[in-house]
Design an enzyme around this catalytic site. Structure first.
Site, mmCIF file in Angstrom:
data_model
loop_
_atom_site.group_PDB
_atom_site.id
_atom_site.type_symbol
_atom_site.label_atom_id
_atom_site.label_comp_id
_atom_site.label_asym_id
_atom_site.label_seq_id
_atom_site.Cartn_x
_atom_site.Cartn_y
_atom_site.Cartn_z
ATOM 1 N N HIS A 126 6.238 -5.572 -2.193
ATOM 2 C CA HIS A 126 6.197 -6.432 -1.588
ATOM 3 C C HIS A 126 6.232 -7.677 -2.499
ATOM 4 O O HIS A 126 5.935 -7.947 -3.668
ATOM 5 C CB HIS A 126 4.573 -6.970 -0.641
ATOM 6 C CG HIS A 126 4.318 -7.567 0.215
ATOM 7 N ND1 HIS A 126 4.361 -8.726 -0.333
ATOM 8 C CD2 HIS A 126 5.155 -7.457 1.769
ATOM 9 C CE1 HIS A 126 4.186 -10.271 0.809
ATOM 10 N NE2 HIS A 126 4.319 -8.829 1.912
ATOM 11 N N ASP A 202 -1.468 -1.923 -5.056
ATOM 12 C CA ASP A 202 -1.191 -2.741 -3.975
ATOM 13 C C ASP A 202 -1.240 -1.459 -3.114
ATOM 14 O O ASP A 202 -0.226 -1.102 -2.334
ATOM 15 C CB ASP A 202 -0.223 -3.757 -3.787
ATOM 16 C CG ASP A 202 0.311 -4.066 -2.373
ATOM 17 O OD1 ASP A 202 -0.321 -4.038 -1.709
ATOM 18 O OD2 ASP A 202 1.310 -4.712 -2.216
ATOM 19 N N GLN A 205 -0.681 -1.377 2.627
ATOM 20 C CA GLN A 205 -0.241 -0.418 3.950
ATOM 21 C C GLN A 205 -0.949 0.032 3.568
ATOM 22 O O GLN A 205 -1.378 1.002 4.390
ATOM 23 C CB GLN A 205 0.784 -0.465 3.614
ATOM 24 C CG GLN A 205 1.907 -2.047 3.458
ATOM 25 C CD GLN A 205 1.400 -2.152 4.938
ATOM 26 O OE1 GLN A 205 1.533 -1.691 5.993
ATOM 27 N NE2 GLN A 205 2.383 -3.415 5.117
ATOM 28 N N LYS A 228 -4.632 -6.964 7.797
ATOM 29 C CA LYS A 228 -4.210 -5.370 8.861
ATOM 30 C C LYS A 228 -4.457 -4.466 8.706
ATOM 31 O O LYS A 228 -4.482 -3.774 9.328
ATOM 32 C CB LYS A 228 -3.273 -5.247 7.173
ATOM 33 C CG LYS A 228 -1.784 -6.106 6.805
ATOM 34 C CD LYS A 228 -0.941 -5.677 5.737
ATOM 35 C CE LYS A 228 -0.192 -6.742 5.103
ATOM 36 N NZ LYS A 228 1.114 -7.375 5.833
ATOM 37 N N CYS A 370 9.208 -9.483 3.332
ATOM 38 C CA CYS A 370 9.323 -9.924 2.016
ATOM 39 C C CYS A 370 9.546 -9.099 0.979
ATOM 40 O O CYS A 370 8.316 -8.571 -0.395
ATOM 41 C CB CYS A 370 7.070 -9.690 2.527
ATOM 42 S SG CYS A 370 6.700 -11.951 3.132
HETATM 43 C C1 LIG Z 1 2.445 -3.849 0.311
HETATM 44 C C2 LIG Z 1 2.393 -4.934 0.957
HETATM 45 N N1 LIG Z 1 1.583 -6.124 -0.392
HETATM 46 C C3 LIG Z 1 0.906 -7.323 0.065
HETATM 47 C C4 LIG Z 1 0.792 -7.975 1.581
HETATM 48 C C5 LIG Z 1 0.800 -9.597 1.173
HETATM 49 O O1 LIG Z 1 -0.907 -9.193 2.026
HETATM 50 P P1 LIG Z 1 -1.265 -10.703 2.552
HETATM 51 O O2 LIG Z 1 -0.022 -11.533 3.585
HETATM 52 O O3 LIG Z 1 -2.607 -10.470 3.350
HETATM 53 O O4 LIG Z 1 -1.453 -11.832 1.369
HETATM 54 C C6 LIG Z 1 1.719 -7.204 2.065
HETATM 55 C C7 LIG Z 1 1.201 -7.578 3.438
HETATM 56 O O5 LIG Z 1 2.202 -8.635 3.709
HETATM 57 C C8 LIG Z 1 2.355 -6.037 2.242
HETATM 58 O O6 LIG Z 1 2.554 -4.974 3.292
#
Ligand SMILES: Cc1ncc(COP(=O)(O)O)c(C=O)c1O
Ligand SMILES: Cc1ncc(COP(=O)(O)O)c(C=O)c1O
Lengths: 413, 161, 413, 161
Positions: A126, A202, A205, A228, A370
């Site tokens: 992401h 990370d 998910q 999430k 993203c």
């Molecule tokens: C794999 C992953 N990492 C990071 C994020 C970022 O999360 P946030 O937008 O809540 O910071 C997301 C979701 O948008 C994600 O799916």
């Protein structure tokens, strides 16, 4: 799905929004990889906090301030238990996963990385686990290396040793938000250990969908996000070993994170507050605490089983009904992936597809999710993505299939 | 509901009004260690002079509330002349008395705490503090500062969790 | 106070928490400079958002995602109007004022400041407007200069010209969170303009209490925080001119703040999203929007008048009843200050004082109020601080006076 | 409630299926400008070759949904051979048609928009897009990219507010 380990009909009643009608249809929410819906228990926890105990934390010598502090720190302890952390002080509250990953790249990274130091990430990251490293590259000149994604949607680890050679950091997603791919966390952490690289996960998910044990993973730092996992917006988490967190300088600074401030300088507070500058997301932490209680109540094993079964049902339904017209990206085995289905329907653009879905109350995201570098690997500028959670059932999948059929008809040349 | 009398025992107010071992020591031979309560600004400065394994002299400076200052005063009286091992034992006992409640602050779970083995003497008067969670840090501030002065790893588990 | 421009009895009914009993007494909440209580309208807005429109923003092509986006951007427009901003894109949502001030010191500061560059702040700053500059000093070697505070609690501007000589930044609080002092905003901004220094205002204590017109102030950047102005935790604001925001590189990075990401680098998004990395505090923005509606409904002029009158009443009450035993710090004229009363009672330590208050349901903060350099100027390690807001009335002040009398008795030698 | 037919007029689908002026131009003499819709990943690349004040040739590359691609295609047909001033006029008219709804996205307030003076021709078919707020950026992407290509200040007020 008569053997569904979750009683989805009952679960659905916990989520007020699912009672809503949109455009004359029931809401078919298939975008939980983007953000999850919130159960009543979470909304109640937030409201009760504001109606009974709202006060600033760690500061007041009066009852509601003590209650607020206990609520915040109690939420921290709950989150710690939920992810298998040894101690609550390893849990830092941030505003989202993105801030947590920025903290890693910038606070730890700036202190420990020098020009030419290799940082290894993957092609399925992401943007939150890419752009902070780009910024650090521009600033200190790290070298960014990418573990490729193979045609099966899995990481291609053929060249892992070479990629990790001399690496100072290995940072990767435990589950892809586009393909659902589960990455081999233990293997990657072990590989990072071998070369002495910092292991960062990370888990944005992963944590919402599978039982998580950060101690068993053995990584150094793990980031995830509240919204999430049935929690509110405005809160994320960075878990870390005390060794690594202690070796990380403060990031944002101001109130709460200090022991002392003079005109000449400042002394940072202890973990975890050292990283929590300013008034923390108190009500949000309370909501996240209620969310992990809710998820624990359902049982993370049951949630995972439910999602594997439903993902299997979805893959079969789309294949049986549409054959080659619908292509689902990512691993074909439900056991090797989460319930995140990126797909294409003929050559209908995802935006046009989801526009038709919307007419029928079916909420599916179209876009790059993203993850633009991954989109490039997939050779697409966008995909449609349906993602499943505790409140989804076979009816939702059937509604998706109907919506695909309708779009296919509408755009038929 | 705990009343103010549980917190402000007479002996506490006495130590607050007439602190023992107040002052400074020459550095060196003594060491000087500062401690802060980040939440309220209380400061304790502990001057310690060791004679081998034994704490020969101690002085307390800084400013703070009746709990932090009386706790520092009582501590100074309790540790003077003791060996490192004895002081560690005392610290453990005092922390045990304090941490019972502090741990419930976090998760609502009672933590098993070994029964204190050292005799706390006057310090036992601070027991009422555990009913006032925010004040626990006031009571433990001087102890943490002393532990740091003695170069031991500060056991801040009770504070952090 | 029969001429109180606010109908406080009615206002109080809007705040559910004020119906609570603590320790057998009604809740007398006098810690709004720390965090404010929340009216029902704000709680309802948050709940309704989650129950009807919760979705991630700027991403979905379906109805509830459009609603969520409209809710977020609608809140931005409301905040912009509330502070007199020309355009909504000048309003950046952060997690709190602290993040906003970190963005200033670190994103703007790192890009524009070099070794030896003077940054001028004041002795009455909150740590949020001190520690980021300390960090920047450690990093790039800026020179930090301090405008002193005089014995009357006002800034001492005698040496202003010398202090500003060559300055690159002047950053100051519009209202002190310890003394209530209103600083001469226009004069300071004009002085900064004269030497070409960036003018930054920490308006965290100002915006909740007084009609704010950032355009009239003429500053470059203004920071404030949601939870002190009837809004939720987890949200803050950085307002800036487009010229300065455009000249500020991205700070946190990840999703939302990008136009494009490749393996080689990234392109930042437009204002304001360039500074909003990751999922924003959506529900929190909605709550903040409802808060500014609520405050506007009461009328910022009426709120200010109410607070001036009540501050006057408090100052008179304490003086009449306790004479020299109670010393209130800061300006003696209510018109020159906000309703923030830092005081001492004989030589009773503030912690001990507020402990007695708590027995009577009176919530007053004791401590350094995240302003240790100012405490040093005051020659105290802590003060007790009572602070007033829309829901406070003369009964609350009387309860405070009673509590002071009780503490004075209890600790009488 | 607006139906899909409001959005997907036949003429739009026609431009989508058979885009006009699709391709590239040699750079230089032409210029190449990229535009991104940050929200969905749509990309438009606009190649422009000017002859003095007049837009001599235009080509469109990139990928995106039917709205962004058909809008780009219609735009290319509409601006070819026009002068800068004419193109600016057209852009204003098109933005005016689009921004009516876009502004309500933000504050719920209707914004006064001057009636379009230029004749939009085929482009008028995109009017239905205003009922689908998220798609407005799809429709305006190529226009913003063209404005950038022509070196004018991109008027992104409609997008940002
Ligand atoms: C794999 C992953 N990492 C990071 C994020 C970022 O999360 P946030 O937008 O809540 O910071 C997301 C979701 O948008 C994600 O799916
Ligand atoms: C003057 C001032 N600036 C900044 C802050 C920091 O606000 P926050 O903790 O919400 O970031 C505060 C409040 O704590 C304040 O009073």
């Amino acid at each position: 799905m008569s053997t569904d380990p979750l009683d989805v009909a009952t679960v659905r009643k916990d989520f007020p929004i699912l009672g809503r009608e949109v455009r004359g249809h029931r809401l078919v929410y298939l975008d939980s990889a983007n953000t999850s819906q919130k159960p009543q228990a979470v909304l109640d926890a937030i409201t009760t906090y504001y109606e009974r105990s709202n006060a600033n934390v760690h500061r007041g010598t009066y009852l509601i301030a003590e209650e607020a502090t206990a609520a915040l720190e109690g939420a921290r302890a709950k989150v710690a238990r939920f992810i298998g952390a040894d101690r609550a002080r390893q849990v830092v509250f941030t505003k989202n996963a993105t801030e947590a990953l920025n903290l890693v790249a910038k606070a730890w990274g700036r202190a420990h990385l020098r020009e030419g130091d290799p940082v290894v990430i993957t092609e399925l990251e992401h943007h939150a686990n890419i752009v902070p490293w780009h910024q650090l590259r521009a600033e200190v000149g790290i070298e960014l290396r990418w573990i490729p994604v193979g045609p099966d949607g899995h990481l291609d680890l053929t060249d892992l040793d070479r990629l990790l050679d001399g690496a100072k950091v290995l940072s990767f997603a435990a589950m892809s938000n586009v393909l659902g791919t589960l990455t081999p966390v233990e293997r990657l952490v072990a590989a990072a250990r071998r070369v002495g690289a910092l292991a960062v996960i990370d888990a944005s998910q992963y944590v919402p969908h599978m039982a998580t044990d950060v101690a068993a993973w053995g990584a150094d730092l793990v980031a995830f996000t509240g919204h999430k996992m049935c929690g509110p917006t405005g809160i994320g988490v960075l878990w870390g070993t005390e060794e690594v967190l202690d070796a990380t300088p403060p990031f944002l600074s101001g109130g709460e994170m200090i022991l002392n401030v003079t005109k000449e300088g400042f002394t940072a507070n202890e973990l975890p507050w050292k990283f929590e500058a300013g008034t923390p997301p108190i009500a949000e932490a309370v909501g996240l605490g209620a969310a992990v209680d809710y998820l624990s109540g359902l049982g993370m094993e049951a949630i995972r089983e439910h999602e594997v079964a439903l993902t299997g049902y979805a893959l079969r339904t789309l294949a049986d009904r549409f054959g080659d017209e619908v292509v689902v990206h990512g691993p074909s085995e439900p056991a090797e992936r989460g319930g995140v289905l990126s797909f294409s329907v003929g050559d209908i653009h995802p935006h046009d597809l989801t526009q038709v879905f919307d007419e029928r109350g079916v909420c599916v995201r179209a876009g790059h999710h993203c993850a633009k570098p991954l989109m490039k690997v997939l050779g697409a500028s966008a995909t449609a993505r349906a993602s499943l959670y505790v409140y989804n059932d076979t009816d939702d999948v059937d509604a998706l299939a109907e919506a695909i059929a309708a779009a296919s008809d509408f755009f038929a040349p | 509901m705990p009343g103010l009398e549980d917190l402000y025992r007479e002996i506490i107010l006495d130590h607050y009004r007439s602190p023992r071992n107040r002052g400074e020591l020459e550095v060196p031979p003594a060491t000087r260690t500062e401690g802060f309560n980040p939440l309220c600004g209380d400061e304790v400065v502990v001057y310690v002079q060791m004679d081998g394994d034994q704490l020969d002299e101690i002085r307390i400076a800084g400013q703070g509330c009746s709990i932090s200052q009386s706790s520092a005063s009582m501590m100074s009286a309790a540790v003077k002349g003791r060996t490192r091992a004895e002081i560690e034992e005392l610290t453990r006992a005092f922390k045990a008395m304090m941490s019972i409640h502090e741990s419930t602050l976090e998760g609502g779970e009672e933590v098993e705490v070994e029964a204190p083995t050292a005799d706390l003497g006057d310090l036992a008067a601070l027991q009422g503090v555990v009913k006032f969670p925010v004040r626990i840090k006031c009571a433990t501030l001087s102890w943490n500062t002393l532990a740091e002065a003695l170069g031991g790893d500060r056991d801040d588990r009770a504070e952090a969790e």
